[in-house]
Design a protein around this motif. Structure first.
Motif, PDB file in Angstrom:
ATOM      1  N   LYS A  47       5.685 -14.824   7.540  1.00  0.00           N
ATOM      2  CA  LYS A  47       4.994 -15.951   6.798  1.00  0.00           C
ATOM      3  C   LYS A  47       4.254 -15.544   5.977  1.00  0.00           C
ATOM      4  N   ASP A  48       3.466 -14.623   5.783  1.00  0.00           N
ATOM      5  CA  ASP A  48       2.364 -14.402   4.697  1.00  0.00           C
ATOM      6  C   ASP A  48       2.780 -13.587   3.801  1.00  0.00           C
ATOM      7  N   PHE A  49       4.293 -13.440   3.484  1.00  0.00           N
ATOM      8  CA  PHE A  49       4.864 -12.362   2.646  1.00  0.00           C
ATOM      9  C   PHE A  49       4.451 -12.962   1.292  1.00  0.00           C
ATOM     10  N   SER A  50       4.361 -11.703   0.290  1.00  0.00           N
ATOM     11  CA  SER A  50       3.924 -12.101  -1.085  1.00  0.00           C
ATOM     12  C   SER A  50       4.879 -11.471  -2.338  1.00  0.00           C
ATOM     13  N   HIS A  51       5.683 -12.351  -2.959  1.00  0.00           N
ATOM     14  CA  HIS A  51       6.351 -11.850  -4.031  1.00  0.00           C
ATOM     15  C   HIS A  51       5.859 -10.798  -4.866  1.00  0.00           C
ATOM     16  N   LYS A 267      -4.045  -0.315  -0.566  1.00  0.00           N
ATOM     17  CA  LYS A 267      -3.049  -0.910   0.435  1.00  0.00           C
ATOM     18  C   LYS A 267      -1.954  -0.230   0.490  1.00  0.00           C
ATOM     19  N   ASN A 268      -0.967   0.336  -0.671  1.00  0.00           N
ATOM     20  CA  ASN A 268       0.195   0.928  -0.429  1.00  0.00           C
ATOM     21  C   ASN A 268       0.083   2.513  -0.146  1.00  0.00           C
ATOM     22  N   GLY A 269      -1.091   3.026  -0.123  1.00  0.00           N
ATOM     23  CA  GLY A 269      -1.199   4.453  -0.254  1.00  0.00           C
ATOM     24  C   GLY A 269      -0.938   5.052  -1.399  1.00  0.00           C
ATOM     25  N   SER A 270      -1.218   4.496  -2.489  1.00  0.00           N
ATOM     26  CA  SER A 270      -1.000   5.307  -3.733  1.00  0.00           C
ATOM     27  C   SER A 270      -2.146   6.190  -4.015  1.00  0.00           C
ATOM     28  N   ILE A 271      -3.248   5.857  -3.325  1.00  0.00           N
ATOM     29  CA  ILE A 271      -4.567   6.641  -3.148  1.00  0.00           C
ATOM     30  C   ILE A 271      -5.259   6.283  -1.835  1.00  0.00           C
ATOM     31  N   THR A 272      -5.894   7.244  -1.395  1.00  0.00           N
ATOM     32  CA  THR A 272      -6.633   7.197   0.059  1.00  0.00           C
ATOM     33  C   THR A 272      -8.051   7.266  -0.117  1.00  0.00           C
ATOM     34  N   PHE A 390      -4.368 -16.109   1.256  1.00  0.00           N
ATOM     35  CA  PHE A 390      -5.086 -15.056   0.538  1.00  0.00           C
ATOM     36  C   PHE A 390      -3.700 -13.741   0.672  1.00  0.00           C
ATOM     37  N   MET A 391      -3.326 -13.832   1.891  1.00  0.00           N
ATOM     38  CA  MET A 391      -1.966 -12.751   1.990  1.00  0.00           C
ATOM     39  C   MET A 391      -0.714 -13.099   1.148  1.00  0.00           C
ATOM     40  N   GLU A 392      -0.749 -14.525   0.865  1.00  0.00           N
ATOM     41  CA  GLU A 392       0.516 -14.752   0.245  1.00  0.00           C
ATOM     42  C   GLU A 392      -0.015 -14.792  -1.430  1.00  0.00           C
ATOM     43  N   THR A 393      -0.972 -14.571  -1.697  1.00  0.00           N
ATOM     44  CA  THR A 393      -1.456 -14.329  -3.114  1.00  0.00           C
ATOM     45  C   THR A 393      -2.139 -12.981  -3.494  1.00  0.00           C
ATOM     46  N   LEU A 394      -2.904 -12.286  -2.820  1.00  0.00           N
ATOM     47  CA  LEU A 394      -3.520 -10.984  -3.051  1.00  0.00           C
ATOM     48  C   LEU A 394      -2.512  -9.799  -3.368  1.00  0.00           C
ATOM     49  N   LEU A 395      -2.816  -9.231  -4.522  1.00  0.00           N
ATOM     50  CA  LEU A 395      -2.101  -7.980  -4.668  1.00  0.00           C
ATOM     51  C   LEU A 395      -2.689  -7.006  -3.830  1.00  0.00           C
ATOM     52  N   ASP A 396      -3.614  -7.141  -3.473  1.00  0.00           N
ATOM     53  CA  ASP A 396      -4.452  -6.038  -2.273  1.00  0.00           C
ATOM     54  C   ASP A 396      -4.321  -6.800  -1.067  1.00  0.00           C
ATOM     55  N   GLY A 397      -3.650  -7.722  -0.515  1.00  0.00           N
ATOM     56  CA  GLY A 397      -3.563  -8.188   0.726  1.00  0.00           C
ATOM     57  C   GLY A 397      -3.468  -7.099   1.789  1.00  0.00           C
ATOM     58  N   ASP A 398      -4.351  -7.123   2.712  1.00  0.00           N
ATOM     59  CA  ASP A 398      -4.258  -5.929   3.582  1.00  0.00           C
ATOM     60  C   ASP A 398      -4.812  -6.454   4.972  1.00  0.00           C
ATOM     61  N   LEU A 399      -3.795  -6.503   6.106  1.00  0.00           N
ATOM     62  CA  LEU A 399      -4.194  -7.363   7.287  1.00  0.00           C
ATOM     63  C   LEU A 399      -5.773  -7.086   7.826  1.00  0.00           C
ATOM     64  N   ALA A 400      -6.184  -5.891   7.919  1.00  0.00           N
ATOM     65  CA  ALA A 400      -7.387  -5.294   8.483  1.00  0.00           C
ATOM     66  C   ALA A 400      -8.769  -5.797   7.594  1.00  0.00           C
ATOM     67  N   PRO A 401      -8.800  -5.681   6.279  1.00  0.00           N
ATOM     68  CA  PRO A 401      -9.759  -6.114   5.536  1.00  0.00           C
ATOM     69  C   PRO A 401      -9.568  -7.529   5.261  1.00  0.00           C
ATOM     70  N   ASN A 402      -8.603  -8.234   5.042  1.00  0.00           N
ATOM     71  CA  ASN A 402      -8.559  -9.594   4.888  1.00  0.00           C
ATOM     72  C   ASN A 402      -8.962 -10.194   6.241  1.00  0.00           C
ATOM     73  N   ASN A 403      -8.312  -9.817   7.253  1.00  0.00           N
ATOM     74  CA  ASN A 403      -8.752 -10.608   8.547  1.00  0.00           C
ATOM     75  C   ASN A 403     -10.264 -10.311   8.868  1.00  0.00           C
ATOM     76  N   GLY A 404     -10.979  -9.222   8.611  1.00  0.00           N
ATOM     77  CA  GLY A 404     -12.226  -9.013   8.705  1.00  0.00           C
ATOM     78  C   GLY A 404     -13.013  -9.740   7.838  1.00  0.00           C
ATOM     79  N   GLY A 405     -12.681  -9.932   6.612  1.00  0.00           N
ATOM     80  CA  GLY A 405     -13.448 -10.538   5.643  1.00  0.00           C
ATOM     81  C   GLY A 405     -13.433 -12.363   5.996  1.00  0.00           C
ATOM     82  N   TRP A 406     -12.304 -12.690   6.404  1.00  0.00           N
ATOM     83  CA  TRP A 406     -12.120 -13.907   6.776  1.00  0.00           C
ATOM     84  C   TRP A 406     -12.862 -14.387   8.181  1.00  0.00           C
TER      85      TRP A 406
END
Ligand SMILES: Cc1cc2nc3c(=O)[nH]c(=O)nc-3n(C[C@H](O)[C@H](O)[C@H](O)COP(=O)(O)OP(=O)(O)OC[C@H]3O[C@@H](n4cnc5c(N)ncnc54)[C@H](O)[C@@H]3O)c2cc1C
Length: 487
Positions: A47-51, A267-272, A390-406
């Motif tokens: 449901k929170d997918f972002s194109h 978020k996608n592991g381009s860097i760690t 936020f998950m639907e709109t953020l390029l960095d939308g990432d469950l753990a920090p997003n949930n933590g931030g909210w």
């Protein structure tokens, strides 16, 4: 044809350099390794997918495929979901007596991925294939951090970070940082290190799946998608190196380009995280150290903290961490929610943030805190609504920090701000955007309003709304709502 080879299954570790799992496979199979990526329909229909974020992901995959090919290997895209995709692929390979000796993966900590991995490892076992898993985007994994007993996770950031830094100083972790440093030094090498591609395995494998996904998804993309990949991330880090000493002074001001912009790459592991630590030479810091490097380092540890919380208490994905706040009586006014999303609340700093998000797919951290506090404590709307948007709109939308931030902003989370500490959007605006540069950039209809007028209600403007609520009134309502649930 029968020779020893390995498959690396890429998920959210989209890079070659410093990919420990891929390197292990490469060593074990003398360079005969090929990559696989599976588009997972279950994930894509969330449901929170972002194109927009998905396009950034696809662009990163395109770069990765190119890189794998340049280095002598290849990346195969499968599109029926990992379980079925691997079943079909391995059945086909078995028929030609060409099964991989190992499959490597980087570990993923989200509840969805943990369930998927548990299920699919059974499938690999049924084909007698060894699966080797490795840590990747976190430096210290959630299960390595515990309070006394292994099953006790950390609920408070400060002791978590102390323990984290203790482990950071261990030889094992320091060696890992050094390995990352050494591999980053080879970033521009084009030497063919791999010695196998999918065509040699089975010429019928391979399709235009990636391009098909990209073409279909592009129709729904609403913003300019930045370039992905490790090289782009490192270029940004090169610029950030010049700013890091002033990070602690500047990071809270949204009109200043004072942060690293690493989140979408992480978020996608381009860097760690280990790579950032290695590249910037970050080192142990004392709690009282407020230098730019120390504060930046601690933000990376906050990221690991939120992963720790999600791993230890996966239920936070769906409910408040603090049980007493699970059933807060939110007002959940749809009309208010729409105005918040549209950046038409009449609070310039909130509207600038929400418009920055819609126009660019990113929002400054200070402003994320302001808009999240505003949604929950001024509009009395459930933090889960904001989290999903936020998950639907953020390029960095990432469950753990997003949930933590909210959950931090809504005071329902682990080590969150107490419920009675309610941001005043007017004073936040004055403190962090005094001259209104950020506001005027994203709310251009206010460009002629004198700066000092931006931090109080703007009345009678031709095209900008008056404040939709009165902060002091809403504040009292919020206090009552939280108190009621505490009693
Ligand atoms: C309501 C809310 C929602 C958020 N949603 C997300 C999200 O979906 N994805 C995401 O990556 N971050 C999220 N954050 C955290 C933070 O806002 C972003 O990580 C940061 O703004 C990214 O910009 P940067 O890379 O320039 O950060 P920098 O300031 O340069 O920090 C470096 C890195 O440290 C980590 N970091 C920084 N601040 C935080 C923080 N407060 N919590 C956890 N990690 C942090 C990030 O990985 C970041 O990339 C959210 C914060 C709030 C308040």
């Amino acid at each position: 044809m029968s020779q020893k080879f390995g498959i690396h299954w890429f998920r959210r570790d989209l890079r070659v350099i410093g990919n420990t799992a891929l390197k292990h496979n490469w060593k074990a199979n003398n360079g005969k390794v090929v990559g696989v990526f599976c588009f997972d329909k279950d994930f894509l229909s969330r449901k929170d997918f972002s194109h927009n974020r998905f396009q950034f992901f696809i662009n990163t995959l395109i770069e990765l495929k190119k890189e794998m090919q340049e280095l002598g290997s290849d990346l195969l895209f499968l599109d029926v979901g990992p379980e079925l995709a691997f079943k079909d692929l391995l059945t086909k390979l078995k028929k030609s007596d060409f099964l991989p000796s190992i499959i490597t993966v980087s570990r993923d900590y989200e509840p969805f991925s943990r369930k998927r991995d548990a299920k699919i490892s059974e499938l690999f076992k049924s084909f007698d294939i060894e699966v080797n898993t490795f840590r990747d985007h976190l430096l210290i994994e959630p299960h390595e951090l515990f309070r006394g007993k292994v099953d006790l996770g950390y609920k408070v950031f400060t002791p978590f970070s102390r323990k984290w830094l203790d482990i950071f100083m261990s030889d094992k972790i320091q060696k890992r940082i050094l390995d990352q440093k050494n591999s980053l030094a080879r970033i521009n090498s084009k030497k063919k290190i791999f010695d196998l591609n999918w065509k040699e395995i089975d010429s019928s494998l391979g399709s235009d799946t990636l391009i098909e996904y990209s073409n279909k998804n592009l129709k729904n993309v609403t913003i300019e998608i930045p370039q992905g990949g490790l090289r782009t991330a490192l270029k940004k880090l090169d610029k950030f190196k010049e700013l890091i000493n002033s990070y602690s002074d500047k990071r809270d001001f949204p009109s200043i380009n004072g942060t690293s912009k690493m989140s979408m790459f992480l978020k996608n592991g381009s860097i760690t995280v280990p790579q950032i630590i290695a590249y910037l030479d970050l080192d142990f810091y004392e709690k009282k150290d407020k230098s730019g490097t120390a504060v930046y380092f601690s933000e990376l540890i906050w990221r690991e903290f939120y992963y720790h919380v999600l791993y230890r208490w996966p239920e936070v994905e769906h409910e408040a961490f603090m049980k007493k706040y699970i059933d807060l009586k939110w007002e959940n006014n749809n009309d208010y929610f729409q105005k918040w999303k549209d950046g038409m609340t009449g609070f310039p700093i909130v509207d600038a943030g929400m418009r920055e998000l819609k126009e660019t797919g990113w929002m400054h951290n200070r402003v994320r805190m302001i808009v999240a506090s505003f949604l929950t404590k001024d509009l009395l709307i459930d933090w889960k609504w904001g989290e999903k948007y936020f998950m639907e709109t953020l390029l960095d939308g990432d469950l753990a920090p997003n949930n933590g931030g909210w959950q931090w902003a809504a005071s329902t989370g682990c080590d969150a701000q107490p419920y009675f500490r309610i941001f005043n959007p007017w004073s936040q605006s004055k403190k962090f955007d005094l001259e209104g540069e950020y506001i005027k950039k994203f709310v251009p209809e206010l460009k002629d309003v004198p700066s000092k007028e931006l931090h109080k209600p703007i009345l009678g403007h031709a095209s900008y709304p008056e404040p939709m609520v009165e902060h002091s009134v809403q504040r009292e309502k919020a206090l009552k709502m939280y108190k009621f649930d505490v009693l």
